[in-house]
Design an enzyme around this catalytic site. Structure first.
Site, short mmCIF file in Angstrom:
data_model
loop_
_atom_site.label_atom_id
_atom_site.label_comp_id
_atom_site.label_asym_id
_atom_site.label_seq_id
_atom_site.Cartn_x
_atom_site.Cartn_y
_atom_site.Cartn_z
N GLU A 1 12.74 2.96 2.12
CA GLU A 1 11.50 3.60 3.45
C GLU A 1 12.48 3.62 4.28
O GLU A 1 12.11 3.74 5.46
CB GLU A 1 10.81 2.80 3.39
CG GLU A 1 10.02 2.70 2.02
CD GLU A 1 9.53 4.42 1.76
OE1 GLU A 1 9.11 5.36 2.24
OE2 GLU A 1 8.67 4.37 0.27
N PHE B 1 0.41 -1.20 0.14
CA PHE B 1 0.54 0.15 0.45
C PHE B 1 0.44 1.32 0.15
O PHE B 1 1.64 1.40 1.01
CB PHE B 1 -1.00 -0.09 1.30
CG PHE B 1 -1.67 1.12 1.07
CD1 PHE B 1 -2.69 1.33 0.06
CD2 PHE B 1 -1.85 1.86 2.39
CE1 PHE B 1 -3.67 2.51 0.84
CE2 PHE B 1 -2.20 3.18 2.03
CZ PHE B 1 -3.04 3.34 1.49
N GLY B 2 0.86 1.92 -1.23
CA GLY B 2 1.27 3.48 -0.99
C GLY B 2 0.41 4.57 -1.09
O GLY B 2 -0.78 4.69 -0.87
N TYR B 3 0.63 5.74 0.16
CA TYR B 3 -0.03 6.84 0.42
C TYR B 3 0.62 7.65 0.39
O TYR B 3 0.24 8.77 0.89
CB TYR B 3 -0.15 6.24 1.87
CG TYR B 3 0.99 6.64 3.08
CD1 TYR B 3 1.27 7.52 3.90
CD2 TYR B 3 1.30 5.18 3.30
CE1 TYR B 3 1.84 7.73 4.78
CE2 TYR B 3 1.75 5.07 4.31
CZ TYR B 3 3.38 6.17 4.62
OH TYR B 3 3.74 5.68 5.66
N GLY B 4 2.16 7.79 -0.35
CA GLY B 4 2.87 8.89 -0.04
C GLY B 4 3.34 9.00 -1.83
O GLY B 4 2.73 8.88 -2.67
N SER B 5 4.86 9.05 -1.96
CA SER B 5 5.37 9.57 -3.12
C SER B 5 5.20 8.00 -4.38
O SER B 5 5.22 7.90 -5.10
CB SER B 5 7.17 9.70 -3.17
OG SER B 5 7.46 8.84 -2.76
#
Length: 237
Positions: free
Chosen positions: A104, A13-17
């Protein structure tokens, strides 16, 4: 790996870049959201959008029960954090995990959460997500949004200007679904654009900004320094 994934599948799951700059070797990209968290620009960035001497700011997720104990001028009316889920090709999972651990590494740790696709015909998926917990050394906590917007405007790192990260995230979120915007992101982006207009020669700032600066024109402006263009710490796709 979850109701919506076959055993052995790897979903991220990606919520930023990661929304606009996906990981390598994915074969599915699904817009959707997770629940129980709040997204905030409360994580320092020393390796991408800032430097150890002048850290930038990037987003992290905060568990909602803990967030409710903190002071924050931005409210949260919806129990959703929008983003994107990626399915990584089975033969590339180990390689991508190593890439993500490097990308990350600056204060983030691995967690798992249910992901709810925007397309309701797709079942819930269990996703891995990187979160900068409040006890990590890069977590900066609640900040005044105007000062935060100023900080983002003047910050820059190996991956580029900090403002680019904010504005790209705002745009990427708006494109996911009708209701996928984020009040915190939108407010910071609006403040940043007003500040940038005030700081740019030949550009007229909105009336409310000019009025504010007529009263107090002591904005602390720090110029950016020349940095190398974007350098990834791991090979791209």
């Amino acid at each position: 790996m979850g109701e919506g994934g076959a055993p052995g599948e790897f979903w991220l799951f990606g919520y930023g870049s990661l929304i606009w700059k996906p990981p390598p070797h994915y074969d599915q990209r699904i817009p959707g959201f997770i629940k129980g968290y709040v997204r905030r620009f409360w994580q320092a960035s020393e390796d991408h959008r800032g430097t150890p001497e002048a850290p930038g700011r990037v987003v992290t997720l905060i568990e909602r029960p803990f967030w409710e104990t903190l002071e924050d001028v931005h409210s949260v009316s919806d129990d959703k954090v929008w983003g994107v889920a990626y399915r990584i090709r089975p033969d590339k999972v180990e390689e991508v995990q190593q890439y993500l651990d490097i990308r990350e590494i600056n204060g983030y740790s691995i967690h798992y959460t249910p992901f709810y696709p925007a397309d309701r015909e797709i079942p819930t998926i269990r996703c891995m997500v990187y979160i900068g917990l409040p006890n990590n050394p890069q977590f900066v906590g609640s900040q005044d949004p105007e000062r935060l917007a100023e900080h983002i405007l003047r910050s820059k790192g190996p991956s580029g200007e900090n403002k680019e990260y904010l504005l790209m995230l705002e745009r990427a979120l708006e494109e996911l679904a009708i209701d996928s915007g984020d009040e915190h992101i939108l407010d910071l982006a609006t403040r940043l654009r007003k500040l940038e207009a005030q700081c740019t020669p030949g550009v007229t700032a909105p009336p409310e900004v000019e009025e504010a600066f007529a009263v107090d024109n002591e904005l602390n402006r720090v110029g950016t320094t020349d940095e190398q263009e974007e350098v990834e710490k791991a090979s791209q796709q």
